[in-house]
Design a protein around this motif. Sequence first.
Motif, PDB file in Angstrom:
ATOM      1  N   MET A 688     -57.474  41.793 -67.655  1.00  0.00           N
ATOM      2  CA  MET A 688     -58.415  41.454 -66.587  1.00  0.00           C
ATOM      3  C   MET A 688     -59.384  40.349 -67.007  1.00  0.00           C
ATOM      4  O   MET A 688     -60.043  39.743 -66.150  1.00  0.00           O
ATOM      5  CB  MET A 688     -59.214  42.709 -66.179  1.00  0.00           C
ATOM      6  CG  MET A 688     -58.306  43.851 -65.730  1.00  0.00           C
ATOM      7  SD  MET A 688     -57.182  43.343 -64.416  1.00  0.00           S
ATOM      8  CE  MET A 688     -55.679  44.152 -64.900  1.00  0.00           C
ATOM      9  N   GLN A 689     -59.459  40.063 -68.312  1.00  0.00           N
ATOM     10  CA  GLN A 689     -60.340  39.006 -68.786  1.00  0.00           C
ATOM     11  C   GLN A 689     -59.606  37.683 -68.976  1.00  0.00           C
ATOM     12  O   GLN A 689     -60.191  36.699 -69.427  1.00  0.00           O
ATOM     13  CB  GLN A 689     -60.968  39.433 -70.126  1.00  0.00           C
ATOM     14  CG  GLN A 689     -61.857  40.675 -70.012  1.00  0.00           C
ATOM     15  CD  GLN A 689     -62.386  41.123 -71.362  1.00  0.00           C
ATOM     16  OE1 GLN A 689     -62.086  40.537 -72.380  1.00  0.00           O
ATOM     17  NE2 GLN A 689     -63.215  42.180 -71.341  1.00  0.00           N
ATOM     18  N   GLN A 690     -58.324  37.657 -68.636  1.00  0.00           N
ATOM     19  CA  GLN A 690     -57.546  36.435 -68.778  1.00  0.00           C
ATOM     20  C   GLN A 690     -57.936  35.445 -67.682  1.00  0.00           C
ATOM     21  O   GLN A 690     -58.243  35.833 -66.544  1.00  0.00           O
ATOM     22  CB  GLN A 690     -56.036  36.737 -68.672  1.00  0.00           C
ATOM     23  CG  GLN A 690     -55.527  37.738 -69.688  1.00  0.00           C
ATOM     24  CD  GLN A 690     -55.491  37.142 -71.084  1.00  0.00           C
ATOM     25  OE1 GLN A 690     -55.228  35.969 -71.265  1.00  0.00           O
ATOM     26  NE2 GLN A 690     -55.787  37.962 -72.075  1.00  0.00           N
ATOM     27  N   ASP A 691     -57.917  34.170 -68.041  1.00  0.00           N
ATOM     28  CA  ASP A 691     -58.209  33.144 -67.038  1.00  0.00           C
ATOM     29  C   ASP A 691     -57.133  33.122 -65.965  1.00  0.00           C
ATOM     30  O   ASP A 691     -57.428  32.859 -64.785  1.00  0.00           O
ATOM     31  CB  ASP A 691     -58.293  31.761 -67.710  1.00  0.00           C
ATOM     32  CG  ASP A 691     -59.459  31.677 -68.677  1.00  0.00           C
ATOM     33  OD1 ASP A 691     -60.442  32.436 -68.479  1.00  0.00           O
ATOM     34  OD2 ASP A 691     -59.386  30.864 -69.628  1.00  0.00           O
ATOM     35  N   ASP A 692     -55.891  33.381 -66.369  1.00  0.00           N
ATOM     36  CA  ASP A 692     -54.780  33.385 -65.422  1.00  0.00           C
ATOM     37  C   ASP A 692     -54.135  34.759 -65.468  1.00  0.00           C
ATOM     38  O   ASP A 692     -53.170  34.998 -66.188  1.00  0.00           O
ATOM     39  CB  ASP A 692     -53.770  32.289 -65.778  1.00  0.00           C
ATOM     40  CG  ASP A 692     -52.664  32.161 -64.738  1.00  0.00           C
ATOM     41  OD1 ASP A 692     -52.714  32.901 -63.730  1.00  0.00           O
ATOM     42  OD2 ASP A 692     -51.737  31.346 -64.957  1.00  0.00           O
ATOM     43  N   LEU A 693     -54.710  35.684 -64.702  1.00  0.00           N
ATOM     44  CA  LEU A 693     -54.238  37.060 -64.697  1.00  0.00           C
ATOM     45  C   LEU A 693     -52.782  37.129 -64.256  1.00  0.00           C
ATOM     46  O   LEU A 693     -51.933  37.737 -64.910  1.00  0.00           O
ATOM     47  CB  LEU A 693     -55.115  37.908 -63.777  1.00  0.00           C
ATOM     48  CG  LEU A 693     -54.612  39.331 -63.476  1.00  0.00           C
ATOM     49  CD1 LEU A 693     -54.533  40.142 -64.763  1.00  0.00           C
ATOM     50  CD2 LEU A 693     -55.528  40.020 -62.457  1.00  0.00           C
ATOM     51  N   GLU A 694     -52.476  36.483 -63.161  1.00  0.00           N
ATOM     52  CA  GLU A 694     -51.127  36.549 -62.624  1.00  0.00           C
ATOM     53  C   GLU A 694     -50.128  35.875 -63.572  1.00  0.00           C
ATOM     54  O   GLU A 694     -49.000  36.339 -63.744  1.00  0.00           O
ATOM     55  CB  GLU A 694     -51.084  35.885 -61.248  1.00  0.00           C
ATOM     56  CG  GLU A 694     -49.755  36.076 -60.530  1.00  0.00           C
ATOM     57  CD  GLU A 694     -49.822  35.623 -59.079  1.00  0.00           C
ATOM     58  OE1 GLU A 694     -48.779  35.594 -58.422  1.00  0.00           O
ATOM     59  OE2 GLU A 694     -50.939  35.301 -58.613  1.00  0.00           O
ATOM     60  N   GLY A 700     -45.171  38.254 -69.109  1.00  0.00           N
ATOM     61  CA  GLY A 700     -44.632  39.518 -69.594  1.00  0.00           C
ATOM     62  C   GLY A 700     -43.385  39.927 -68.838  1.00  0.00           C
ATOM     63  O   GLY A 700     -42.405  40.409 -69.429  1.00  0.00           O
ATOM     64  N   THR A 701     -43.403  39.714 -67.522  1.00  0.00           N
ATOM     65  CA  THR A 701     -42.232  40.042 -66.705  1.00  0.00           C
ATOM     66  C   THR A 701     -41.026  39.200 -67.104  1.00  0.00           C
ATOM     67  O   THR A 701     -39.904  39.700 -67.245  1.00  0.00           O
ATOM     68  CB  THR A 701     -42.557  39.814 -65.216  1.00  0.00           C
ATOM     69  OG1 THR A 701     -43.692  40.618 -64.857  1.00  0.00           O
ATOM     70  CG2 THR A 701     -41.371  40.194 -64.348  1.00  0.00           C
ATOM     71  N   LEU A 702     -41.247  37.895 -67.285  1.00  0.00           N
ATOM     72  CA  LEU A 702     -40.161  36.995 -67.695  1.00  0.00           C
ATOM     73  C   LEU A 702     -39.605  37.395 -69.053  1.00  0.00           C
ATOM     74  O   LEU A 702     -38.386  37.322 -69.278  1.00  0.00           O
ATOM     75  CB  LEU A 702     -40.677  35.551 -67.726  1.00  0.00           C
ATOM     76  CG  LEU A 702     -39.651  34.486 -68.155  1.00  0.00           C
ATOM     77  CD1 LEU A 702     -38.482  34.478 -67.175  1.00  0.00           C
ATOM     78  CD2 LEU A 702     -40.312  33.113 -68.218  1.00  0.00           C
ATOM     79  N   GLU A 749     -61.464  40.405 -56.489  1.00  0.00           N
ATOM     80  CA  GLU A 749     -60.801  40.744 -57.753  1.00  0.00           C
ATOM     81  C   GLU A 749     -59.725  41.793 -57.526  1.00  0.00           C
ATOM     82  O   GLU A 749     -58.637  41.724 -58.112  1.00  0.00           O
ATOM     83  CB  GLU A 749     -61.832  41.266 -58.753  1.00  0.00           C
ATOM     84  CG  GLU A 749     -61.265  41.499 -60.149  1.00  0.00           C
ATOM     85  CD  GLU A 749     -62.320  41.939 -61.141  1.00  0.00           C
ATOM     86  OE1 GLU A 749     -62.018  41.993 -62.350  1.00  0.00           O
ATOM     87  OE2 GLU A 749     -63.456  42.217 -60.708  1.00  0.00           O
ATOM     88  N   ALA A 750     -60.013  42.769 -56.636  1.00  0.00           N
ATOM     89  CA  ALA A 750     -59.020  43.796 -56.331  1.00  0.00           C
ATOM     90  C   ALA A 750     -57.781  43.171 -55.697  1.00  0.00           C
ATOM     91  O   ALA A 750     -56.644  43.545 -56.009  1.00  0.00           O
ATOM     92  CB  ALA A 750     -59.619  44.844 -55.396  1.00  0.00           C
ATOM     93  N   ALA A 756     -51.210  40.243 -58.524  1.00  0.00           N
ATOM     94  CA  ALA A 756     -50.561  40.110 -59.833  1.00  0.00           C
ATOM     95  C   ALA A 756     -49.586  41.261 -60.072  1.00  0.00           C
ATOM     96  O   ALA A 756     -48.498  41.069 -60.626  1.00  0.00           O
ATOM     97  CB  ALA A 756     -51.610  40.062 -60.934  1.00  0.00           C
ATOM     98  N   ILE A 757     -49.988  42.485 -59.625  1.00  0.00           N
ATOM     99  CA  ILE A 757     -49.101  43.634 -59.799  1.00  0.00           C
ATOM    100  C   ILE A 757     -47.831  43.444 -58.983  1.00  0.00           C
ATOM    101  O   ILE A 757     -46.719  43.779 -59.438  1.00  0.00           O
ATOM    102  CB  ILE A 757     -49.824  44.930 -59.385  1.00  0.00           C
ATOM    103  CG1 ILE A 757     -50.940  45.259 -60.392  1.00  0.00           C
ATOM    104  CG2 ILE A 757     -48.842  46.091 -59.278  1.00  0.00           C
ATOM    105  CD1 ILE A 757     -51.790  46.452 -59.992  1.00  0.00           C
ATOM    106  N   SER A 758     -47.958  42.875 -57.800  1.00  0.00           N
ATOM    107  CA  SER A 758     -46.784  42.672 -56.951  1.00  0.00           C
ATOM    108  C   SER A 758     -45.794  41.702 -57.603  1.00  0.00           C
ATOM    109  O   SER A 758     -44.588  41.789 -57.358  1.00  0.00           O
ATOM    110  CB  SER A 758     -47.206  42.159 -55.576  1.00  0.00           C
ATOM    111  OG  SER A 758     -47.801  40.862 -55.685  1.00  0.00           O
ATOM    112  N   SER A 759     -46.295  40.777 -58.467  1.00  0.00           N
ATOM    113  CA  SER A 759     -45.389  39.829 -59.122  1.00  0.00           C
ATOM    114  C   SER A 759     -44.500  40.520 -60.152  1.00  0.00           C
ATOM    115  O   SER A 759     -43.455  39.995 -60.502  1.00  0.00           O
ATOM    116  CB  SER A 759     -46.195  38.714 -59.803  1.00  0.00           C
ATOM    117  OG  SER A 759     -46.947  39.233 -60.888  1.00  0.00           O
TER     118      SER A 759
END
Length: 858
Positions: A688-694, A700-702, A749-750, A756-759
């Motif tokens: 959650m502290q990442q500049d690019d959360l998604e 990680g998904t890749l 933020e939510a 991001a979770i949907s990705s």
Amino acid sequence: MAASPEAKQLSDAVLSFALQGKFPEDIQILPSVTGCDLQPSIDSLEDAKTKLESEIHVINEETKEDVSTWVRTAKALQEDIIRSKAMANEIVRQSEAPDTSGEAIETAETKVQFLNREVQYSQQLHEVLHRLQRATNLLNQVEQARDEHRILDSLRLLEESWNALDNIGVGKSCRAVRLLDVRAFELKSSVHDTFEQVWKSLVDVDVEKHIVTLNDTSLSGNMKLADAEIGLKSYKEMDERMEQLWRNIDAAIVAPRMAPKEKSLAKIEVNANSLTLVGSSEHTTDALLTDLAKVMKFLAQKLPHDLLKALNSHMMTDVIPRLLRDWLDAEVPTSLTNMDHFQTLITNARSFRDTLVELEFSGFDELTEWVDKAPMIWLGKCRDTTLNTVRDKLNQGIGSAHQVEKIEKQMVSIAEGRELANTGAGAAAESGDWNEDWGGDAWNEDETTEAATAEVEVPEADDGADAWGWGDDEPATESQEADPSKLNNDDDGADAWGWDEEESSTGPATVSSEKPAKKAASKSTAPKQAAQSKPSAQTRELILRETYSISSMPGRVLELLIAVLNDGAKLTTGNEEYALVAGTAAGLFSMPTLALALFRGISPHYYSLTDGGNMLLYNDAMYLAEQLEEFATKWRERDDLPARAKTMVRLDIDIKTLQNFANRSYGAEMATQKTVLQDLLGSSQSIMQQDDLEGAIEAGTLRIETVAATWEPILARSVWSQAIGSLTDSLARRIIDDVLELPAIGQDEAYNIASAISSATKLDSLFLPSKLAGTEPVEDEVAVTAHYSPNWLRLQYLSEVLQSNLNDVRFLWCDRELSLYFTTEEMVDLVNASFEDNPKTRETIREIRAKQPLSAPL
């Protein structure tokens, strides 16, 4: 004009009297002087005089310096004697004179003492001169003996001359002694040069022509080979000379004969005084031992004892190690083939050893040990060959991968069978009508259905039921199955997969203990509950089939181990052919343990050179363990083996160790991939502290998709789905934990978190039933990700909560299954973080606390 016989007779008589002082015994035979010509007698005397003068002149020239010294000394001595006599006469005269005073007496006494000392000095000087003369004479004799090649006499006389010089009694500073000493050393060197020539006529080695000649007597006939030993000792060259002799013999005869890499070898021929390389010889150790025995006998016959002893110390340190390394060890067989030749080899080696003992050689303890311990040497050669074969096969590469099939039979209940069908695990049944077979009407005890399902060994399991986890009674954890209708107090799929253990810590030590389980998917507890509540429930045999990839290494190793064990079995049959090595049977039977230990020790390096190598190593080790287990079973059932051979094959511990090794390889790879995944998600920093959360979640998904593609052609479907499910669950759990740790979550933020979770939901494509079953895709099929990732539905619900208002949250908690995946405190903290503190929020929290969660124990 020739002299008359009478004149000649008279001339000889006069000359003999002049030179020797002899007259004829019968003087009457001589003619009368008055009636004979005296001129011949006068001429003979004149010639004798001239010859004597010449000899005296030569002697004077040779001893001129010594004679001059002696003359001077004699004159001085004569003068001293005359002076002493005069003084003595004076003393006598004075002693007889009545007026002799005390002072005169004292002077006389002093003169007497002086004369006594002079006489002593003269006597000592005379003795010294005599000793000098003796030393000179000895050195002359040394020179004469040297010229006549009488080396031993030269050395003996030289030794006597040194003793004479030492006994002269005058220091080395004396010029005469110093000159004699120098001459003695020059003669020693000169005699050594002569001895060198004599030695070469006794011992001649022609390296280029490969001929060694040892003559009993020198060319001059004045020295024998046995006498040369004295000369070598005198010059302290025994060891040096024998070492050089051996180097020459080795270069000329032995080394060319013992060259193992030469295609053509000459044989050794022994003549009366020589060794020669001639013709050609068989390239065998037996022929070599015969030739070496010839060499040893020749040297023992020709060389004196001390020379042979000195030569032996240099010879054996070269010959024996070379014989063992290049010939004997090389002909030790690596299996039971050529045992007859091995027996002959040992017999010939023992005979050669006995020859050395008989000839009184020494320093061949290594050969004796080799002969006495030949069976153990054979066993060691077999062991080294086996281990080298494993090492060489790995060096050559693990080979191309190919598919193998594993078949396992299990008795399952109808509920368990339907569950397997619903999750896609049994979609590829051989019958082709899986769903119908598992229908109520088609179910009966006499039919058998074959299905492909997950199947991975768990070493700790004692039987099939334990390995599959069907008999577990542990309470369920908070991570439950996706389907709420199938939840109860039994353990869930996570327990069967060992996820609770691996997820307890992100450290490698914990993750490395991860083991793949046999079950393809996290089974619902409903079938188990049904089986427990109805002990007599119908069951039927389920044939589980699954394919996976292995390299060529298991086959190579297995072939090697089987060959070793078969050799060990032959040693227990009592066959006379193998009597020599029959006692090493136990060593052969223990060899697979060493080979497998080596394989486990070095294989990770070679497998790491291949993509997905750890997983391929897991497959290979498991396959090898299965094949060894099958081999051990068949071995015990064989009728052609004695009981001893059956009992000596103990592969259970090796199989167990190999299975544990396979699981460690699997765990190591999983630990590595999870570490990489965590690094992509920000390592110790919250996502959650990442500049690019998604972007972090997409990375990680890749990564999971890439690893899935790499492992797919390697792992069995069950193991692959478990491993990818574990990685997916790590991603889901990391996102959930980081979101729950947020103190406050704004509306934007939510939304971003939910987006991001949907990705990450694209990972559902990896867990479609058709993909897991290896069949064609089916339209509108539902992914079963939650069966392999206990936190997947928990992540989905978290996304829904983040996008909901208070009424929706209350509805999800009170009327839907949200309470299956979150605890009351987690939901309260999430509501407090997501909504403002107001009466409505507090009312919602009270209702959440008042509602009994579905996940709570009954």
